[in-house]
Design a protein around this motif. Sequence first.
Motif, short mmCIF file in Angstrom:
data_model
loop_
_atom_site.label_atom_id
_atom_site.label_comp_id
_atom_site.label_asym_id
_atom_site.label_seq_id
_atom_site.Cartn_x
_atom_site.Cartn_y
_atom_site.Cartn_z
N HIS A 1 45.39 41.17 10.47
CA HIS A 1 44.31 40.71 9.60
C HIS A 1 44.25 41.58 8.36
O HIS A 1 44.01 42.78 8.45
CB HIS A 1 42.96 40.78 10.32
N ILE A 2 44.45 40.94 7.22
CA ILE A 2 44.34 41.64 5.94
C ILE A 2 43.08 41.10 5.27
O ILE A 2 42.77 39.91 5.41
CB ILE A 2 45.58 41.33 5.07
N ALA A 3 42.33 41.93 4.56
CA ALA A 3 41.16 41.43 3.83
C ALA A 3 41.22 41.90 2.39
O ALA A 3 41.76 42.97 2.09
CB ALA A 3 39.88 41.90 4.49
N GLU A 4 40.67 41.08 1.50
CA GLU A 4 40.55 41.52 0.10
C GLU A 4 39.31 42.40 -0.02
O GLU A 4 38.32 42.19 0.69
CB GLU A 4 40.42 40.29 -0.82
N TYR B 1 51.78 35.26 12.86
CA TYR B 1 50.68 34.52 12.24
C TYR B 1 49.77 35.57 11.58
O TYR B 1 49.23 36.44 12.26
CB TYR B 1 49.95 33.70 13.32
N ILE B 2 49.69 35.50 10.28
CA ILE B 2 48.97 36.53 9.52
C ILE B 2 47.79 35.89 8.80
O ILE B 2 47.93 34.81 8.20
CB ILE B 2 49.92 37.20 8.49
N VAL B 3 46.64 36.55 8.85
CA VAL B 3 45.45 36.02 8.18
C VAL B 3 45.06 36.94 7.04
O VAL B 3 45.01 38.16 7.19
CB VAL B 3 44.27 35.89 9.17
N VAL B 4 44.82 36.33 5.88
CA VAL B 4 44.28 37.08 4.73
C VAL B 4 42.85 36.59 4.54
O VAL B 4 42.63 35.41 4.19
CB VAL B 4 45.12 36.85 3.45
N GLU C 1 36.52 46.00 -10.45
CA GLU C 1 37.47 45.59 -9.40
C GLU C 1 36.92 44.50 -8.48
O GLU C 1 37.42 44.30 -7.38
CB GLU C 1 37.91 46.80 -8.54
N HIS C 2 35.88 43.82 -8.91
CA HIS C 2 35.38 42.69 -8.11
C HIS C 2 36.46 41.62 -8.03
O HIS C 2 37.02 41.23 -9.05
CB HIS C 2 34.11 42.13 -8.74
N HIS C 3 36.75 41.13 -6.81
CA HIS C 3 37.77 40.10 -6.64
C HIS C 3 37.11 38.73 -6.70
O HIS C 3 36.35 38.36 -5.80
CB HIS C 3 38.47 40.27 -5.28
N GLY C 4 37.40 37.99 -7.78
CA GLY C 4 36.82 36.66 -7.95
C GLY C 4 37.45 35.64 -7.00
O GLY C 4 38.53 35.88 -6.46
N ARG C 5 36.77 34.52 -6.81
CA ARG C 5 37.31 33.46 -5.94
C ARG C 5 38.32 32.64 -6.72
O ARG C 5 38.08 32.30 -7.86
CB ARG C 5 36.16 32.56 -5.47
N ILE C 6 39.45 32.32 -6.06
CA ILE C 6 40.48 31.55 -6.77
C ILE C 6 40.87 30.32 -5.97
O ILE C 6 40.72 30.27 -4.76
CB ILE C 6 41.72 32.41 -7.10
N GLY C 7 41.38 29.33 -6.68
CA GLY C 7 41.77 28.06 -6.06
C GLY C 7 43.11 28.15 -5.35
O GLY C 7 43.82 29.17 -5.44
N VAL D 1 42.67 46.66 4.20
CA VAL D 1 42.03 46.06 3.03
C VAL D 1 43.01 46.26 1.89
O VAL D 1 43.41 47.39 1.60
CB VAL D 1 40.67 46.73 2.72
N VAL D 2 43.44 45.16 1.29
CA VAL D 2 44.50 45.25 0.27
C VAL D 2 44.03 44.64 -1.05
O VAL D 2 43.53 43.51 -1.08
CB VAL D 2 45.79 44.52 0.77
N HIS D 3 44.20 45.40 -2.11
CA HIS D 3 43.88 44.93 -3.47
C HIS D 3 44.76 43.74 -3.80
O HIS D 3 45.92 43.68 -3.38
CB HIS D 3 44.16 46.07 -4.46
N ARG D 4 44.20 42.76 -4.53
CA ARG D 4 44.95 41.55 -4.84
C ARG D 4 46.27 41.85 -5.56
O ARG D 4 47.26 41.15 -5.37
CB ARG D 4 44.09 40.60 -5.67
N HIS D 5 46.29 42.89 -6.36
CA HIS D 5 47.53 43.23 -7.08
C HIS D 5 48.66 43.62 -6.12
O HIS D 5 49.83 43.50 -6.46
CB HIS D 5 47.29 44.42 -8.03
N ASP D 6 48.29 44.12 -4.94
CA ASP D 6 49.30 44.60 -3.99
C ASP D 6 49.58 43.62 -2.86
O ASP D 6 50.41 43.88 -1.99
CB ASP D 6 48.84 45.94 -3.37
N LEU D 7 48.85 42.50 -2.86
CA LEU D 7 48.88 41.60 -1.70
C LEU D 7 50.27 41.03 -1.41
O LEU D 7 50.74 41.05 -0.27
CB LEU D 7 47.86 40.48 -1.92
#
Length: 282
Positions: free
Chosen positions: A216-219, A193-196, A50-56, A259-265
């Motif tokens: 504030h949401i974080a991966e 204003y929402i920050v991920v 479940e490591h979240h890779g960096r994306i463009g 903290v939200v999983h990328r699949h649910d973001l």
Amino acid sequence: MNWFNRVRNSLAFLPKRATEKDLWVKCPGCQQMVFAQEYAENLQVCPRCEHHGRIGADERLRQLLDEGYDVLPQPEVREDPLKFRDTKKYTDRLKQARAKNPHRDAFTVGSGTIEERPAVVGVQDFGFMGGSMGMAVGTAFCQGAERALTRRCPYIVVTAAGGARMQEGILSLMQMPKATVMTRRLKEAGLPYIVVLTDPTTGGVTASYAMLGDIHIAEPGALIGFAGQRVIQDTIREQLPEGFQRAEYLHKHGMVDMVVHRHDLRDRLATVLDYLQPKVAA
Ligand SMILES: [Zn+2]
């Protein structure tokens, strides 16, 4: 196979077949090899750990916005005003970064909808000079906010940065108050204003617009902080706790709302937008 075919097949100008390197990705989390297609279909999240890779930026906009969104043109700013040079010229570093990236700088804004809710989404790309904040990033951030103000819709920013762009010196630090003023304007206009926060969000970005969101949401597992762990440890001469500056630790200590999983973001953002901007009954 005769000798002619053997020689022809080994020639370099023949179309390159998919090599092993293209087919597999090494997960930075568990170091295991993951099938590249499976990794991409899983939104660059490792299916094993479940490591979240960096994306463009483009990939992120595609994941969050509904089809048919606009990408704002990148702002024209004065380049290399300090004529900066370290081991390389700053202009050469920019050229190199642009050759590897579809965008002119590290911040890209998309304007569209998230599950049919209007939104402007700004994305910082760590792949472009470490997502560092210079004049182009600061200006693009502000243009995104201006678009949200014009459309009267929420502004969502997905952060990833190593900090301010040192090649622009004080001019990059001036982006911090500039961006902060824009967050105030959104607030005054009553727009969310929402920050991920994604991996990694550090330095001057954390000290300005990354920490000024209404939500504030974080991966998962994202590194979020101002100064690096070693610098802090050496300064205060104390051992820091396990997982310090990670999304989960910051969530536990109240710096991050969820903290939200990328699949649910995407779904979660749509829900948050509903809470913050309830639809007016027709
Ligand atoms: Zn993994």
